[in-house]
Write a protein that holds these residues in place. Structure first.
Motif, mmCIF file in Angstrom:
data_model
loop_
_atom_site.group_PDB
_atom_site.id
_atom_site.type_symbol
_atom_site.label_atom_id
_atom_site.label_comp_id
_atom_site.label_asym_id
_atom_site.label_seq_id
_atom_site.Cartn_x
_atom_site.Cartn_y
_atom_site.Cartn_z
ATOM 1 N N LEU A 1 5.299 -1.530 2.184
ATOM 2 C CA LEU A 1 3.964 -1.447 2.667
ATOM 3 C C LEU A 1 4.794 -1.915 3.358
ATOM 4 O O LEU A 1 3.995 -1.491 5.009
ATOM 5 C CB LEU A 1 2.866 -2.062 2.375
ATOM 6 N N MET A 2 4.883 -3.437 4.216
ATOM 7 C CA MET A 2 5.622 -4.307 5.228
ATOM 8 C C MET A 2 6.070 -3.812 5.799
ATOM 9 O O MET A 2 6.268 -3.875 6.920
ATOM 10 C CB MET A 2 5.678 -6.013 4.147
ATOM 11 N N TYR A 3 7.210 -3.151 5.082
ATOM 12 C CA TYR A 3 8.536 -2.562 5.664
ATOM 13 C C TYR A 3 8.402 -1.162 6.748
ATOM 14 O O TYR A 3 8.276 -0.681 8.049
ATOM 15 C CB TYR A 3 9.497 -2.297 5.076
ATOM 16 N N ILE B 1 -5.913 -1.277 12.044
ATOM 17 C CA ILE B 1 -6.554 0.002 11.081
ATOM 18 C C ILE B 1 -5.221 1.274 10.887
ATOM 19 O O ILE B 1 -5.939 1.106 9.895
ATOM 20 C CB ILE B 1 -6.753 0.602 12.716
ATOM 21 N N ILE B 2 -4.799 0.907 11.258
ATOM 22 C CA ILE B 2 -2.996 1.571 10.348
ATOM 23 C C ILE B 2 -2.652 0.687 9.054
ATOM 24 O O ILE B 2 -2.548 1.551 8.059
ATOM 25 C CB ILE B 2 -1.902 1.910 11.294
ATOM 26 N N GLY B 3 -2.989 -0.409 9.500
ATOM 27 C CA GLY B 3 -2.257 -1.032 8.614
ATOM 28 C C GLY B 3 -3.485 -0.675 7.366
ATOM 29 O O GLY B 3 -3.361 -1.281 6.158
ATOM 30 N N ILE B 4 -5.114 -1.005 7.749
ATOM 31 C CA ILE B 4 -5.794 -0.395 5.849
ATOM 32 C C ILE B 4 -5.522 0.486 5.244
ATOM 33 O O ILE B 4 -6.259 0.557 3.951
ATOM 34 C CB ILE B 4 -6.999 -0.545 6.962
ATOM 35 N N VAL B 5 -5.813 1.946 6.449
ATOM 36 C CA VAL B 5 -5.147 3.261 5.953
ATOM 37 C C VAL B 5 -4.306 3.216 5.163
ATOM 38 O O VAL B 5 -3.728 3.706 3.596
ATOM 39 C CB VAL B 5 -4.723 3.834 6.998
ATOM 40 N N LEU B 6 -2.670 1.953 5.118
ATOM 41 C CA LEU B 6 -1.653 1.977 4.303
ATOM 42 C C LEU B 6 -2.047 1.412 3.056
ATOM 43 O O LEU B 6 -0.935 2.002 2.058
ATOM 44 C CB LEU B 6 -0.306 1.699 5.771
ATOM 45 N N SER B 7 -2.924 0.355 3.306
ATOM 46 C CA SER B 7 -2.952 -0.220 1.865
ATOM 47 C C SER B 7 -3.453 0.678 1.053
ATOM 48 O O SER B 7 -3.790 0.189 0.145
ATOM 49 C CB SER B 7 -4.097 -2.012 2.606
ATOM 50 N N ILE B 8 -5.372 1.620 1.482
ATOM 51 C CA ILE B 8 -5.824 1.807 1.122
ATOM 52 C C ILE B 8 -4.638 3.276 0.042
ATOM 53 O O ILE B 8 -4.781 3.787 -1.096
ATOM 54 C CB ILE B 8 -6.611 3.461 1.695
ATOM 55 N N VAL B 9 -4.167 3.651 0.723
ATOM 56 C CA VAL B 9 -2.937 4.218 0.070
ATOM 57 C C VAL B 9 -2.027 3.799 -1.225
ATOM 58 O O VAL B 9 -1.585 4.267 -2.286
ATOM 59 C CB VAL B 9 -2.091 5.126 1.358
ATOM 60 N N VAL B 10 -1.323 2.502 -0.651
ATOM 61 C CA VAL B 10 -0.668 1.958 -1.390
ATOM 62 C C VAL B 10 -1.338 1.487 -2.782
ATOM 63 O O VAL B 10 -0.736 1.859 -3.623
ATOM 64 C CB VAL B 10 0.011 1.211 -0.977
ATOM 65 N N GLY B 11 -2.656 1.407 -2.781
ATOM 66 C CA GLY B 11 -4.186 0.949 -3.573
ATOM 67 C C GLY B 11 -3.861 2.236 -4.676
ATOM 68 O O GLY B 11 -3.804 1.683 -6.141
ATOM 69 N N TRP B 12 -3.777 3.271 -4.544
ATOM 70 C CA TRP B 12 -4.212 4.451 -5.337
ATOM 71 C C TRP B 12 -2.980 4.995 -5.924
ATOM 72 O O TRP B 12 -2.524 5.821 -6.957
ATOM 73 C CB TRP B 12 -4.076 5.320 -3.725
ATOM 74 N N VAL B 13 -1.314 4.717 -4.641
ATOM 75 C CA VAL B 13 -0.144 5.118 -5.985
ATOM 76 C C VAL B 13 -0.543 3.982 -6.785
ATOM 77 O O VAL B 13 -0.117 4.152 -7.979
ATOM 78 C CB VAL B 13 0.799 4.712 -4.635
ATOM 79 N N ALA B 14 -0.089 2.859 -6.956
ATOM 80 C CA ALA B 14 -0.521 1.610 -7.954
ATOM 81 C C ALA B 14 -1.030 2.516 -8.874
ATOM 82 O O ALA B 14 -1.112 1.764 -9.637
ATOM 83 C CB ALA B 14 -0.922 0.110 -6.831
ATOM 84 N N ALA B 15 -2.548 2.707 -8.724
ATOM 85 C CA ALA B 15 -3.404 3.192 -9.792
ATOM 86 C C ALA B 15 -2.960 4.360 -10.381
ATOM 87 O O ALA B 15 -3.142 4.107 -11.837
ATOM 88 C CB ALA B 15 -5.284 3.365 -9.073
#
Length: 421
Positions: free
Chosen positions: A89-91, A176-190
């Protein structure tokens, strides 16, 4: 690794950021060195202390005084997966910050963008150690988030060379973009929460994916992410052109396309229409009649996702539930997670759960003996998830029913709606 320098940098960025950012902006480094000497170490803190809190200490439910703990095996899996995805995500976010720089009057530089994000996010990483004390940890995390935003605002003019008066807008878009990406990453991790072990090869795949040199070759994770970066650069040029046009609608569409390209692994992806998924949920399944059906497509800011579900009625009130998801715009991050060669298996007196790769597909199988309930899911083409669950005589009944679906036909659609960057 020089821990003295790391500690000194942490102290300076937290206590004297106004004098530290000019130093950071002038430093010469590389993406690999930023990861090895800073990000890999600090990004591990949230994952490690999250594991301690979730699996070793547990979460206490108020008023009833019950402590819930995530099984250690699952906790370790979540820790490793969350860590790996956070590095990716950081990259990805650095690619976006780099691509947006010209739109705010700045200079493009992936290294400088990664510097900005890594050092600005330091408070959030450090404060994560307080997560083992929920009441304090939540407040501390909120304070750290606010301070990280402030550090980002201070740092952008020094790293990305933008005018100070435009730092506020650049910061807002990045958050804003970071929040969106974090939500998607959380979903993928789940989605992968059942995985309980990573092989050494899996970890190498994650490191390759974030830009640290791995084995050479056009098919390596590193090569794939470099290609992703090239496509992101092209999307960034479109944002720059839109900014010059002065047309708000065009600018919004360009930013949306940029986000979509980031999530899609460098490609813009339009999820399949609901009607396109319906044929893969037949009117009957293993002799069970379909009694309910629904399909929908949702999208926002360059992201799209489609979900279709069906229920099948059997004898004695039994039912099967089938769900097919086209992750659409998130296929890039799902592919990033899939680069790891994951596998796991755990058993108890009541049942079992296992995850493995079969013919390039990630498969997950769960069974609960007392309730006679099972789940069987498969990921196709790093884009489609197919899950069948219900109360049946045995897990083979679910496997047989799912095998009757046109999985090959669905997987063949993995490139449909994909606009190559």
């Amino acid at each position: 690794m020089d821990f003295t320098k790391l500690i000194e940098r942490v102290k300076n960025i937290l206590l004297t950021p106004k004098t530290e950012w000019p130093v950071i902006g002038a430093e010469t480094t590389t993406v690999a060195d930023l990861y090895k000497n800073y990000i890999l170490i600090l990004a591990a803190l949230p994952a490690i202390f999250g594991f301690i809190q979730g699996s070793l200490i547990g979460t206490t439910i108020p008023f009833v005084n019950i402590s819930l703990k995530v099984p250690v095996g699952i906790g370790i899996a979540q820790m490793l997966l969350t860590y790996g995805l956070s590095l990716g995500l950081m990259y990805v976010l650095a690619l976006i910050v780099d691509a947006l720089a010209p739109s705010f009057g700045g200079e493009k530089s992936l290294v400088q963008a990664l510097k900005t994000l890594a050092y600005a996010w330091t408070p959030a990483w450090i404060v994560s150690v307080l997560g083992i004390v929920p009441a304090i940890g939540m407040l501390a995390a909120l304070a750290a988030l606010v301070y990280s935003i402030y550090l980002l605002y201070l740092g952008l003019p020094h790293t990305m060379k933008i005018p100070k008066e435009r730092s506020g807008g650049y910061t807002a878009v990045t958050i804003i973009i970071g929040i969106v990406l974090s939500i998607v990453v959380g979903w993928v991790a789940a989605m992968f929460s059942g995985v309980s072990a990573y092989s050494a090869r899996a970890l190498q795949g994650q490191i390759g994916a974030i830009g640290i040199p791995a084995e050479a070759g056009k098919d390596t994770s590193l090569a794939k992410v470099e290609a992703w970066g090239e496509k992101m650069e092209a999307a960034g040029k479109k944002v720059e052109a839109a900014q010059k046009s002065g047309d708000g609608q065009v600018q919004a569409e360009a930013v949306g396309q940029l986000i979509g390209a980031a999530l899609g692994g460098g490609d813009q992806v339009e999820a399949l229409a609901p009607d396109a998924l319906k044929p893969f949920l037949p009117e009957s399944l293993a002799g069970w009649k379909r009694t309910a059906f629904s399909a929908e497509q949702n999208g926002a800011m360059g992201m799209q996702m489609s979900v279709a579900t069906a229920t099948y009625a059997g004898e004695d009130g039994k039912a099967l539930h089938l769900e097919i998801t086209d992750v659409g715009s998130a296929k890039g991050l799902l592919g990033l997670a899939g680069m790891a060669n994951v596998q796991s298996q755990r058993e108890s007196d009541d049942g079992y759960e296992k995850t493995w790769k079969e013919n390039g597909r990630l498969v997950n199988e769960k069974w609960d003996g007392p309730s006679r309930r099972g789940e069987y899911s498969i990921i196709l083409g790093d884009r489609f998830t197919v899950e069948l669950s219900g109360t049946v005589d045995n897990i083979d009944q679910l496997k047989s029913a799912l095998a009757g679906l046109d999985l090959a036909g669905l997987e063949a659609l993995k490139n449909q709606g994909v606009k190559r960057g």
